[in-house]
Each structure stands twice: as C-alpha cells, then as structure tokens.
Design a protein around this motif. Sequence first.
Motif, PDB file in Angstrom:
ATOM      1  N   ILE A  64       0.832  -1.198   0.000  1.00  0.00           N
ATOM      2  CA  ILE A  64       0.000   0.000   0.000  1.00  0.00           C
ATOM      3  C   ILE A  64       0.874   1.258   0.000  1.00  0.00           C
ATOM      4  O   ILE A  64       0.615   2.208  -0.742  1.00  0.00           O
ATOM      5  N   ALA A  65       1.938   1.239   0.806  1.00  0.00           N
ATOM      6  CA  ALA A  65       2.820   2.406   0.892  1.00  0.00           C
ATOM      7  C   ALA A  65       3.567   2.665  -0.412  1.00  0.00           C
ATOM      8  O   ALA A  65       3.683   3.804  -0.849  1.00  0.00           O
ATOM      9  N   ILE A  66       4.056   1.611  -1.036  1.00  0.00           N
ATOM     10  CA  ILE A  66       4.899   1.764  -2.224  1.00  0.00           C
ATOM     11  C   ILE A  66       4.079   1.859  -3.501  1.00  0.00           C
ATOM     12  O   ILE A  66       4.316   2.713  -4.349  1.00  0.00           O
ATOM     13  N   ALA A  67       3.080   0.969  -3.650  1.00  0.00           N
ATOM     14  CA  ALA A  67       2.336   0.884  -4.908  1.00  0.00           C
ATOM     15  C   ALA A  67       0.950   1.517  -4.848  1.00  0.00           C
ATOM     16  O   ALA A  67       0.326   1.725  -5.879  1.00  0.00           O
ATOM     17  N   GLY A  68       0.460   1.784  -3.644  1.00  0.00           N
ATOM     18  CA  GLY A  68      -0.853   2.393  -3.515  1.00  0.00           C
ATOM     19  C   GLY A  68      -2.008   1.416  -3.505  1.00  0.00           C
ATOM     20  O   GLY A  68      -3.161   1.815  -3.441  1.00  0.00           O
ATOM     21  N   SER A  69      -1.707   0.121  -3.587  1.00  0.00           N
ATOM     22  CA  SER A  69      -2.764  -0.894  -3.529  1.00  0.00           C
ATOM     23  C   SER A  69      -2.170  -2.178  -2.979  1.00  0.00           C
ATOM     24  O   SER A  69      -0.953  -2.309  -2.825  1.00  0.00           O
ATOM     25  N   THR A  70      -3.038  -3.127  -2.688  1.00  0.00           N
ATOM     26  CA  THR A  70      -2.573  -4.403  -2.138  1.00  0.00           C
ATOM     27  C   THR A  70      -2.126  -5.365  -3.224  1.00  0.00           C
ATOM     28  O   THR A  70      -1.576  -6.413  -2.928  1.00  0.00           O
ATOM     29  N   PHE A  88      12.007   5.609   0.461  1.00  0.00           N
ATOM     30  CA  PHE A  88      11.977   6.191   1.808  1.00  0.00           C
ATOM     31  C   PHE A  88      10.892   7.247   1.933  1.00  0.00           C
ATOM     32  O   PHE A  88      10.215   7.340   2.954  1.00  0.00           O
ATOM     33  N   SER A  89      10.697   8.032   0.900  1.00  0.00           N
ATOM     34  CA  SER A  89       9.658   9.050   0.906  1.00  0.00           C
ATOM     35  C   SER A  89       8.284   8.407   1.090  1.00  0.00           C
ATOM     36  O   SER A  89       7.478   8.865   1.907  1.00  0.00           O
ATOM     37  N   ARG A  90       8.025   7.354   0.356  1.00  0.00           N
ATOM     38  CA  ARG A  90       6.719   6.680   0.450  1.00  0.00           C
ATOM     39  C   ARG A  90       6.543   5.975   1.793  1.00  0.00           C
ATOM     40  O   ARG A  90       5.447   6.006   2.367  1.00  0.00           O
ATOM     41  N   ARG A  92       8.006   6.793   4.657  1.00  0.00           N
ATOM     42  CA  ARG A  92       7.843   7.837   5.689  1.00  0.00           C
ATOM     43  C   ARG A  92       6.438   8.453   5.640  1.00  0.00           C
ATOM     44  O   ARG A  92       5.846   8.743   6.679  1.00  0.00           O
ATOM     45  N   HIS A  93       5.928   8.645   4.425  1.00  0.00           N
ATOM     46  CA  HIS A  93       4.579   9.179   4.278  1.00  0.00           C
ATOM     47  C   HIS A  93       3.561   8.207   4.876  1.00  0.00           C
ATOM     48  O   HIS A  93       2.640   8.621   5.594  1.00  0.00           O
ATOM     49  N   ALA A  94       3.729   6.927   4.600  1.00  0.00           N
ATOM     50  CA  ALA A  94       2.827   5.912   5.160  1.00  0.00           C
ATOM     51  C   ALA A  94       2.903   5.904   6.681  1.00  0.00           C
ATOM     52  O   ALA A  94       1.881   5.845   7.370  1.00  0.00           O
ATOM     53  N   LEU A  95       4.116   5.991   7.219  1.00  0.00           N
ATOM     54  CA  LEU A  95       4.289   6.012   8.671  1.00  0.00           C
ATOM     55  C   LEU A  95       3.630   7.246   9.272  1.00  0.00           C
ATOM     56  O   LEU A  95       2.985   7.170  10.318  1.00  0.00           O
ATOM     57  N   GLU A  96       3.752   8.371   8.602  1.00  0.00           N
ATOM     58  CA  GLU A  96       3.118   9.608   9.065  1.00  0.00           C
ATOM     59  C   GLU A  96       1.599   9.445   9.108  1.00  0.00           C
ATOM     60  O   GLU A  96       0.941   9.899  10.050  1.00  0.00           O
ATOM     61  N   ILE A  97       1.034   8.783   8.113  1.00  0.00           N
ATOM     62  CA  ILE A  97      -0.415   8.598   8.053  1.00  0.00           C
ATOM     63  C   ILE A  97      -0.902   7.703   9.183  1.00  0.00           C
ATOM     64  O   ILE A  97      -1.915   7.993   9.819  1.00  0.00           O
TER      65      ILE A  97
END
Length: 127
Positions: A64-70, A88-90, A92-97
Amino acid sequence: MTFKETLQRYQKLTEEQVRQSLQFAIWRLESLFTWNNDTVSQTLMDLANQMGIKLRDFMPAFFIAIAGSTASTPVMQTMVTIGPDLTFSRLRHALEIVGGPSKKELKVWEKLNESLKLPKNDAVDEA
C-alpha cells in the motif's frame, strides 16, 4: 479509499505492529550499502522473521505504501526500481499517516529494533 482505510481493511497486524514494521524497515533499509533486489528483499524478510510475523501478513503495508494498492508487481522489486529516495519518501509518508512514533516511543523502538537483530536467546523484549 484512503491509505489508512485500505490498510485497516487488508492488514492482519495491529496498528502498533504496522508502525513498528515501517519504522524498522526505514532504519534497516537506510543502512544498506547496496540497493538491489537481493539486499532489499533479504532485509524485509529478515525483519518479518525477527518480528515473528508471517511475510504474507507483514507485506500489505509495504504494498500500500509503495504501490498504492494491495496488488501490484512484486513490491520489493518495485522498491529497487524506484530507488531508495522515493522508497523512503513513500514509507515515511505511510508512517506519518498511521502515526509516527513519539520521541519516547522512538527510543524504545530503537532498542527493540537492535534487540531483534540479536540471536533469539540473546534478544530482549523491551516493547
């Protein structure tokens, strides 16, 4: 559907496990000298094993974090293809969410992450 809603729908892990797995993966991937399919895959497989989580339960957050879907191309290969900066950007963004660690949690998690790397009989559960 938002990242968090998708994660809740497909994730078998607790929110705490997801947060830790994302943070631990960031730390471990940042320490790689070589960024290729073997090193990225081995790092994530080792982390899942050390956390006592089956790989199929561990990976949805990364898909989900890297590709946006399962469902996507192999996510570890995608991480190699897009490179470390975007990975890392993706992550970190997922972790922030899902909620990054507080300063207090960060200290505890750093120790836990290091203890997970030790052989099983030497590992200390500090979480």
